[in-house]
Motif scaffolding. Structure first.
Motif, PDB file in Angstrom:
ATOM      1  N   PRO A 268      27.259 -46.529 -53.211  1.00 26.00           N
ATOM      2  CA  PRO A 268      25.991 -46.256 -52.527  1.00 26.00           C
ATOM      3  C   PRO A 268      25.410 -44.908 -52.912  1.00 26.00           C
ATOM      4  N   LYS A 269      24.099 -44.784 -52.771  1.00 30.92           N
ATOM      5  CA  LYS A 269      23.442 -43.500 -53.017  1.00 30.92           C
ATOM      6  C   LYS A 269      23.835 -42.479 -51.956  1.00 30.92           C
ATOM      7  N   LEU A 270      23.964 -42.951 -50.709  1.00 34.45           N
ATOM      8  CA  LEU A 270      24.334 -42.082 -49.595  1.00 34.45           C
ATOM      9  C   LEU A 270      25.544 -42.672 -48.891  1.00 34.45           C
ATOM     10  N   LEU A 271      26.614 -41.889 -48.799  1.00 33.78           N
ATOM     11  CA  LEU A 271      27.824 -42.317 -48.100  1.00 33.78           C
ATOM     12  C   LEU A 271      28.033 -41.423 -46.881  1.00 33.78           C
ATOM     13  N   ILE A 272      28.043 -42.029 -45.702  1.00 31.44           N
ATOM     14  CA  ILE A 272      28.281 -41.302 -44.454  1.00 31.44           C
ATOM     15  C   ILE A 272      29.722 -41.549 -44.042  1.00 31.44           C
ATOM     16  N   ALA A 273      30.467 -40.486 -43.820  1.00 29.93           N
ATOM     17  CA  ALA A 273      31.876 -40.610 -43.448  1.00 29.93           C
ATOM     18  C   ALA A 273      32.097 -39.932 -42.106  1.00 29.93           C
ATOM     19  N   ASP A 274      32.427 -40.722 -41.101  1.00 29.87           N
ATOM     20  CA  ASP A 274      32.659 -40.198 -39.755  1.00 29.87           C
ATOM     21  C   ASP A 274      34.156 -39.973 -39.571  1.00 29.87           C
ATOM     22  N   GLU A 275      34.610 -38.744 -39.832  1.00 32.12           N
ATOM     23  CA  GLU A 275      36.027 -38.395 -39.776  1.00 32.12           C
ATOM     24  C   GLU A 275      36.876 -39.422 -40.540  1.00 32.12           C
ATOM     25  N   PRO A 276      36.648 -39.563 -41.843  1.00 29.95           N
ATOM     26  CA  PRO A 276      37.245 -40.663 -42.601  1.00 29.95           C
ATOM     27  C   PRO A 276      38.747 -40.582 -42.792  1.00 29.95           C
ATOM     28  N   THR A 277      39.345 -39.407 -42.596  1.00 26.59           N
ATOM     29  CA  THR A 277      40.786 -39.278 -42.853  1.00 26.59           C
ATOM     30  C   THR A 277      41.596 -39.040 -41.583  1.00 26.59           C
ATOM     31  N   THR A 278      40.986 -39.303 -40.424  1.00 30.39           N
ATOM     32  CA  THR A 278      41.665 -39.024 -39.153  1.00 30.39           C
ATOM     33  C   THR A 278      42.998 -39.750 -39.031  1.00 30.39           C
ATOM     34  N   ALA A 279      43.066 -41.012 -39.456  1.00 26.90           N
ATOM     35  CA  ALA A 279      44.272 -41.817 -39.259  1.00 26.90           C
ATOM     36  C   ALA A 279      45.248 -41.738 -40.424  1.00 26.90           C
ATOM     37  N   LEU A 280      45.007 -40.831 -41.376  1.00 24.01           N
ATOM     38  CA  LEU A 280      45.823 -40.767 -42.580  1.00 24.01           C
ATOM     39  C   LEU A 280      46.736 -39.549 -42.563  1.00 24.01           C
ATOM     40  N   ASP A 281      47.880 -39.664 -43.255  1.00 22.39           N
ATOM     41  CA  ASP A 281      48.754 -38.502 -43.355  1.00 22.39           C
ATOM     42  C   ASP A 281      48.167 -37.505 -44.351  1.00 22.39           C
ATOM     43  N   VAL A 282      48.714 -36.304 -44.375  1.00 20.99           N
ATOM     44  CA  VAL A 282      48.103 -35.201 -45.119  1.00 20.99           C
ATOM     45  C   VAL A 282      47.996 -35.502 -46.611  1.00 20.99           C
ATOM     46  N   THR A 283      49.032 -36.099 -47.185  1.00 19.74           N
ATOM     47  CA  THR A 283      49.013 -36.395 -48.625  1.00 19.74           C
ATOM     48  C   THR A 283      47.904 -37.373 -48.965  1.00 19.74           C
ATOM     49  N   ILE A 284      47.785 -38.427 -48.177  1.00 20.77           N
ATOM     50  CA  ILE A 284      46.741 -39.429 -48.430  1.00 20.77           C
ATOM     51  C   ILE A 284      45.366 -38.835 -48.153  1.00 20.77           C
ATOM     52  N   GLN A 285      45.261 -37.948 -47.158  1.00 18.08           N
ATOM     53  CA  GLN A 285      43.983 -37.289 -46.882  1.00 18.08           C
ATOM     54  C   GLN A 285      43.445 -36.607 -48.131  1.00 18.08           C
ATOM     55  N   LYS A 286      44.291 -35.853 -48.797  1.00 19.49           N
ATOM     56  CA  LYS A 286      43.865 -35.144 -49.996  1.00 19.49           C
ATOM     57  C   LYS A 286      43.412 -36.120 -51.077  1.00 19.49           C
ATOM     58  N   GLN A 287      44.166 -37.201 -51.280  1.00 25.85           N
ATOM     59  CA  GLN A 287      43.823 -38.177 -52.313  1.00 25.85           C
ATOM     60  C   GLN A 287      42.485 -38.852 -52.012  1.00 25.85           C
ATOM     61  N   ILE A 288      42.263 -39.182 -50.738  1.00 29.41           N
ATOM     62  CA  ILE A 288      41.021 -39.863 -50.358  1.00 29.41           C
ATOM     63  C   ILE A 288      39.825 -38.906 -50.512  1.00 29.41           C
ATOM     64  N   LEU A 289      39.991 -37.658 -50.086  1.00 29.29           N
ATOM     65  CA  LEU A 289      38.894 -36.700 -50.215  1.00 29.29           C
ATOM     66  C   LEU A 289      38.554 -36.458 -51.678  1.00 29.29           C
ATOM     67  N   MET A 290      39.545 -36.413 -52.549  1.00 25.89           N
ATOM     68  CA  MET A 290      39.279 -36.275 -53.976  1.00 25.89           C
ATOM     69  C   MET A 290      38.536 -37.483 -54.511  1.00 25.89           C
ATOM     70  N   LEU A 291      38.912 -38.684 -54.032  1.00 23.96           N
ATOM     71  CA  LEU A 291      38.243 -39.909 -54.462  1.00 23.96           C
ATOM     72  C   LEU A 291      36.786 -39.925 -54.002  1.00 23.96           C
ATOM     73  N   LEU A 292      36.532 -39.522 -52.734  1.00 25.06           N
ATOM     74  CA  LEU A 292      35.174 -39.481 -52.219  1.00 25.06           C
ATOM     75  C   LEU A 292      34.336 -38.459 -52.971  1.00 25.06           C
ATOM     76  N   HIS A 293      34.948 -37.332 -53.342  1.00 22.31           N
ATOM     77  CA  HIS A 293      34.216 -36.285 -54.062  1.00 22.31           C
ATOM     78  C   HIS A 293      33.780 -36.781 -55.429  1.00 22.31           C
ATOM     79  N   LEU A 294      34.586 -37.628 -56.071  1.00 26.20           N
ATOM     80  CA  LEU A 294      34.213 -38.174 -57.375  1.00 26.20           C
ATOM     81  C   LEU A 294      33.101 -39.195 -57.241  1.00 26.20           C
TER      82      LEU A 294
END
Length: 276
Positions: free
Chosen positions: A250-276
């Protein structure tokens, strides 16, 4: 100044960057990191307490007028993807206040990450739902404008909004357990967006879905494809939601606390994926 959301932008390619935080300084004001090229504009507007460092400056502002002016600063972004101006959202009669949010203005440039910060109940999710056109029937936008590119989202019909949602604009909801359809497999729910918005055939859509499940680090993606939401953990359901939201690019992605339910390692991986 509690009870209202604030804006956060990652410093990137000359755009306004930094964050506004409540009670950041001993003076109890609001603070914001600025890129070097923003310092001249800040000084020109008469803002005080600019502390120099090697790569960024700390700017403290003490009244709402300065905050609004600061949030409206723009530095030649390549293209504005989304633009919210003077947004107000009215609550139903009998609520604890008349407006959920008011005088909300910000823009999101192409490739830019913007974050709304605020305490619980300050209206962060309400702003997201307003942009998506998903406010409850008894809650409505009472003032302002929301634009996606050149399109005024508030002027669209429900059918036109459905064409945009999931394609040009998508959202990762805070609570995956209530956002996924319990009677459809996880794979079919992601495939649905690809079939509807990208006009892929079923075989290609299935393959693309499994690829996204792999990218969001779901274990055994082919097995997850055939599972129902109740058969997954909270963190796995959240990753299914993330895969669904980003699968259509999508052109615009809205994320409402997208990593709340994830452990710290997965949080980092997901945030890197979203940043790309």
């Amino acid at each position: 100044r509690s009870g209202r959301p604030f804006l956060f932008r990652y410093p990137d390619q000359g755009r306004f960057g930094g964050y506004i935080a409540h009670n950041f300084t001993l003076e109890g004001g609001l603070a914001c990191f600025l890129l070097p090229r923003q310092v001249q504009s800040a000084q020109k507007n008469g803002w005080m307490h600019i502390h120099m460092s090697t790569s960024k400056q700390l700017l403290i502002v003490d009244d709402d007028r300065e905050i609004r002016e600061l949030l409206s600063l723009r530095v030649a972004a390549d293209k504005t993807c989304a633009d919210v101006r003077d947004l107000a959202v009215a609550l139903p009669p009998g609520a604890d206040r008349e407006l959920a949010v008011e005088h909300i203005s910000f823009d999101v440039g192409a490739g830019e990450i913007v974050c709304l910060l605020g305490e619980s109940g300050s209206g962060k999710s309400v702003i997201s739902f307003a942009v998506m056109g998903l406010l409850p029937d008894n809650v409505h936008v009472s003032a302002g404008e929301i634009r996606l590119g050149d399109t005024n989202l508030l002027a669209l019909t429900p059918a036109q909004l459905r064409e945009l949602r999931g394609d040009e604009i998508a959202m990762i909801f805070q609570e995956p357990m209530t956002s996924l359809n319990p009677v459809l497999t996880c794979g079919k729910q992601v495939m649905e967006a690809l079939l509807l918005h990208k006009q892929l055939d079923k075989k290609t859509a299935r393959q693309r879905t499994i690829e996204w499940f792999t990218k969001v680090k779901l274990p055994d993606p082919e097995s997850v494809f055939n599972r129902y939401p109740h058969q997954l953990s909270g963190g796995q359901k959240q990753r299914v939601m993330i895969a669904m939201a980003i699968s259509t690019n999508p052109k615009l992605l809205i994320a409402d606390e997208p990593t709340t339910a994830l452990d710290v390692t997965i949080q980092k991986q997901i945030l890197m994926l979203l940043h790309l």
